[in-house]
Design a protein around this motif. Structure first.
Motif, PDB file in Angstrom:
ATOM      1  N   MET A   1      59.226  24.938  36.434  1.00 58.00           N
ATOM      2  CA  MET A   1      58.593  23.871  37.207  1.00 58.00           C
ATOM      3  C   MET A   1      58.151  24.368  38.576  1.00 58.00           C
ATOM      4  SD  MET A   1      60.739  20.383  36.306  1.00 58.00           S
ATOM      5  CE  MET A   1      62.385  21.089  36.496  1.00 58.00           C
ATOM      6  N   SER A   2      59.007  25.180  39.214  1.00 57.23           N
ATOM      7  CA  SER A   2      58.688  25.689  40.535  1.00 57.23           C
ATOM      8  C   SER A   2      57.459  26.584  40.512  1.00 57.23           C
ATOM      9  CB  SER A   2      59.890  26.467  41.084  1.00 57.23           C
ATOM     10  OG  SER A   2      59.601  27.004  42.367  1.00 57.23           O
ATOM     11  N   MET A   3      57.368  27.465  39.511  1.00 57.67           N
ATOM     12  CA  MET A   3      56.208  28.343  39.439  1.00 57.67           C
ATOM     13  C   MET A   3      54.938  27.560  39.128  1.00 57.67           C
ATOM     14  SD  MET A   3      54.709  31.164  39.796  1.00 57.67           S
ATOM     15  CE  MET A   3      56.034  32.366  40.030  1.00 57.67           C
ATOM     16  N   ALA A   4      55.038  26.533  38.300  1.00 58.09           N
ATOM     17  CA  ALA A   4      53.870  25.696  38.016  1.00 58.09           C
ATOM     18  C   ALA A   4      53.355  25.051  39.299  1.00 58.09           C
ATOM     19  CB  ALA A   4      54.223  24.630  36.983  1.00 58.09           C
ATOM     20  N   GLN A   5      54.272  24.559  40.140  1.00 64.10           N
ATOM     21  CA  GLN A   5      53.882  23.953  41.410  1.00 64.10           C
ATOM     22  C   GLN A   5      53.266  24.974  42.358  1.00 64.10           C
ATOM     23  OE1 GLN A   5      56.975  21.154  43.041  1.00 64.10           O
ATOM     24  NE2 GLN A   5      58.003  21.625  41.108  1.00 64.10           N
ATOM     25  N   THR A   6      53.872  26.160  42.394  1.00 65.43           N
ATOM     26  CA  THR A   6      53.362  27.211  43.271  1.00 65.43           C
ATOM     27  C   THR A   6      51.954  27.613  42.860  1.00 65.43           C
ATOM     28  OG1 THR A   6      55.578  28.062  43.726  1.00 65.43           O
ATOM     29  CG2 THR A   6      53.749  29.566  44.099  1.00 65.43           C
ATOM     30  N   ARG A   7      51.739  27.786  41.567  1.00 68.43           N
ATOM     31  CA  ARG A   7      50.408  28.161  41.085  1.00 68.43           C
ATOM     32  C   ARG A   7      49.384  27.064  41.360  1.00 68.43           C
ATOM     33  NH1 ARG A   7      52.171  30.713  35.209  1.00 68.43           N
ATOM     34  NH2 ARG A   7      52.907  32.730  36.008  1.00 68.43           N
ATOM     35  N   ALA A   8      49.800  25.811  41.174  1.00 62.45           N
ATOM     36  CA  ALA A   8      48.873  24.709  41.433  1.00 62.45           C
ATOM     37  C   ALA A   8      48.509  24.637  42.902  1.00 62.45           C
ATOM     38  CB  ALA A   8      49.499  23.392  40.968  1.00 62.45           C
ATOM     39  N   THR A   9      49.468  24.953  43.776  1.00 63.79           N
ATOM     40  CA  THR A   9      49.198  24.959  45.215  1.00 63.79           C
ATOM     41  C   THR A   9      48.172  26.021  45.571  1.00 63.79           C
ATOM     42  OG1 THR A   9      51.420  24.135  45.754  1.00 63.79           O
ATOM     43  CG2 THR A   9      50.226  25.297  47.499  1.00 63.79           C
ATOM     44  N   SER A  10      48.410  27.240  45.107  1.00 67.48           N
ATOM     45  CA  SER A  10      47.469  28.333  45.379  1.00 67.48           C
ATOM     46  C   SER A  10      46.093  28.018  44.797  1.00 67.48           C
ATOM     47  CB  SER A  10      47.994  29.647  44.791  1.00 67.48           C
ATOM     48  OG  SER A  10      49.171  30.061  45.435  1.00 67.48           O
ATOM     49  N   LYS A  11      46.083  27.444  43.594  1.00 66.30           N
ATOM     50  CA  LYS A  11      44.812  27.143  42.937  1.00 66.30           C
ATOM     51  C   LYS A  11      44.031  26.084  43.701  1.00 66.30           C
ATOM     52  CE  LYS A  11      42.877  26.092  38.389  1.00 66.30           C
ATOM     53  NZ  LYS A  11      43.218  25.825  36.956  1.00 66.30           N
ATOM     54  N   ALA A  12      44.737  25.084  44.228  1.00 69.73           N
ATOM     55  CA  ALA A  12      44.065  24.025  44.987  1.00 69.73           C
ATOM     56  C   ALA A  12      43.342  24.608  46.191  1.00 69.73           C
ATOM     57  CB  ALA A  12      45.084  22.977  45.427  1.00 69.73           C
ATOM     58  N   TYR A  13      44.017  25.509  46.915  1.00 76.86           N
ATOM     59  CA  TYR A  13      43.385  26.138  48.075  1.00 76.86           C
ATOM     60  C   TYR A  13      42.273  27.087  47.637  1.00 76.86           C
ATOM     61  CZ  TYR A  13      47.070  24.324  51.134  1.00 76.86           C
ATOM     62  OH  TYR A  13      47.901  23.508  51.837  1.00 76.86           O
ATOM     63  N   ARG A  14      42.511  27.818  46.538  1.00 78.91           N
ATOM     64  CA  ARG A  14      41.494  28.762  46.066  1.00 78.91           C
ATOM     65  C   ARG A  14      40.197  28.053  45.712  1.00 78.91           C
ATOM     66  NH1 ARG A  14      39.645  30.056  41.202  1.00 78.91           N
ATOM     67  NH2 ARG A  14      41.345  29.039  40.066  1.00 78.91           N
ATOM     68  N   MET A  15      40.290  26.903  45.067  1.00 75.01           N
ATOM     69  CA  MET A  15      39.095  26.188  44.648  1.00 75.01           C
ATOM     70  C   MET A  15      38.262  25.712  45.839  1.00 75.01           C
ATOM     71  SD  MET A  15      40.604  24.021  41.395  1.00 75.01           S
ATOM     72  CE  MET A  15      39.025  23.278  41.010  1.00 75.01           C
ATOM     73  N   ASN A  16      38.906  25.570  46.996  1.00 74.49           N
ATOM     74  CA  ASN A  16      38.193  25.110  48.182  1.00 74.49           C
ATOM     75  C   ASN A  16      37.882  26.218  49.182  1.00 74.49           C
ATOM     76  OD1 ASN A  16      38.144  21.900  48.247  1.00 74.49           O
ATOM     77  ND2 ASN A  16      40.084  22.523  47.321  1.00 74.49           N
ATOM     78  N   TYR A  17      38.710  27.280  49.205  1.00 73.88           N
ATOM     79  CA  TYR A  17      38.582  28.264  50.274  1.00 73.88           C
ATOM     80  C   TYR A  17      38.590  29.714  49.797  1.00 73.88           C
ATOM     81  CZ  TYR A  17      39.518  24.218  53.175  1.00 73.88           C
ATOM     82  OH  TYR A  17      39.448  22.981  53.773  1.00 73.88           O
ATOM     83  N   SER A  18      38.209  29.968  48.565  1.00 72.68           N
ATOM     84  CA  SER A  18      38.175  31.352  48.078  1.00 72.68           C
ATOM     85  C   SER A  18      37.202  32.199  48.894  1.00 72.68           C
ATOM     86  CB  SER A  18      37.793  31.387  46.595  1.00 72.68           C
ATOM     87  OG  SER A  18      36.518  30.793  46.383  1.00 72.68           O
TER      88      SER A  18
END
Length: 217
Positions: A133-150
């Motif tokens: 669960m923790s890794m899923a949340q971590t990946r979703a966090t990074s992905k959210a920022y990546r989609m906006n600020y890559s």
């Protein structure tokens, strides 16, 4: 999203009055330069094959969010089950929220499977599910920022793929570890103090206990 910049006299993030393409490039370049300074000094990246391709850890992506006055909040974490009801993975959804206005400005969804190395290194069933669960949340966090600020990351000279999406990270970095724990798939350390007191190389496990697992020859 509204562009912002740091007011050096007040220390506050302020909106950019105009957002022409030239001003946007200047703004993002400023962010990229600031990002590079912190990332390099704190080693908030991985270079698994030592090729010079650096992948940012979630802390670095969160720093970009701070530049924009955003923070990531977990909206949901859901188990993904097989036909017989067994939990095979967890899916997390994270949204980016404006710290001041509470306006939602983007988000990301990511999975972590129960068969991944970050999970298999755990001792108990509960720890395995927590790690997943923790890794899923971590990946979703990074992905959210990546989609906006890559684009900010690329301007800084980094790879746009978050480090946490490099699912074979542990296996790729094992060759760089002087001491390796095959039980938890992580590096161990051996300080001068440990040597002087005849303690073997070790590391803290998920339950905060010392593990003396050894790297296989």
């Amino acid at each position: 999203m509204t562009l912002v910049h740091l007011n050096e006299s007040t220390g506050e993030m302020e909106p950019v009055v105009s957002d022409t393409p030239i001003e946007q490039v200047a703004q993002f370049t400023e962010w990229a330069d600031a990002l590079m300074g912190v990332v390099e000094s704190r080693k908030l990246y991985i270079d698994p094959k030592r090729t010079g391709k650096k992948y940012l850890m979630v802390e670095a992506w969160e720093l970009i969010g701070a530049f924009a006055g955003l923070r990531a909040e977990v909206e949901s974490v859901e188990p993904q089950r097989s036909e017989d009801g067994t939990i095979m993975a967890y899916k997390a959804k994270v949204v980016l929220v404006n710290i001041k206005t509470r306006e939602i400005g983007g988000g990301g969804i990511a999975l972590c499977g129960m068969d991944e190395s970050v999970v298999q290194g755990q001792k108990t069933n509960g720890a395995k599910h927590n790690a997943c669960m923790s890794m899923a949340q971590t990946r979703a966090t990074s992905k959210a920022y990546r989609m906006n600020y890559s684009h900010v990351v690329v301007l800084g000279g980094y790879q746009p793929t978050p480090a946490e999406e490099m699912v074979d990270l542990k296996e790729e970095t094992e060759e760089d570890a002087e001491f390796w724990c095959d039980i938890h798939r992580t590096k161990m350390f051996w300080s001068d103090s440990m040597k002087n007191n005849n303690f073997p190389p070790s590391h803290k496990d998920p339950d905060d206990n010392w593990c003396e697992g050894k790297k296989e020859e």
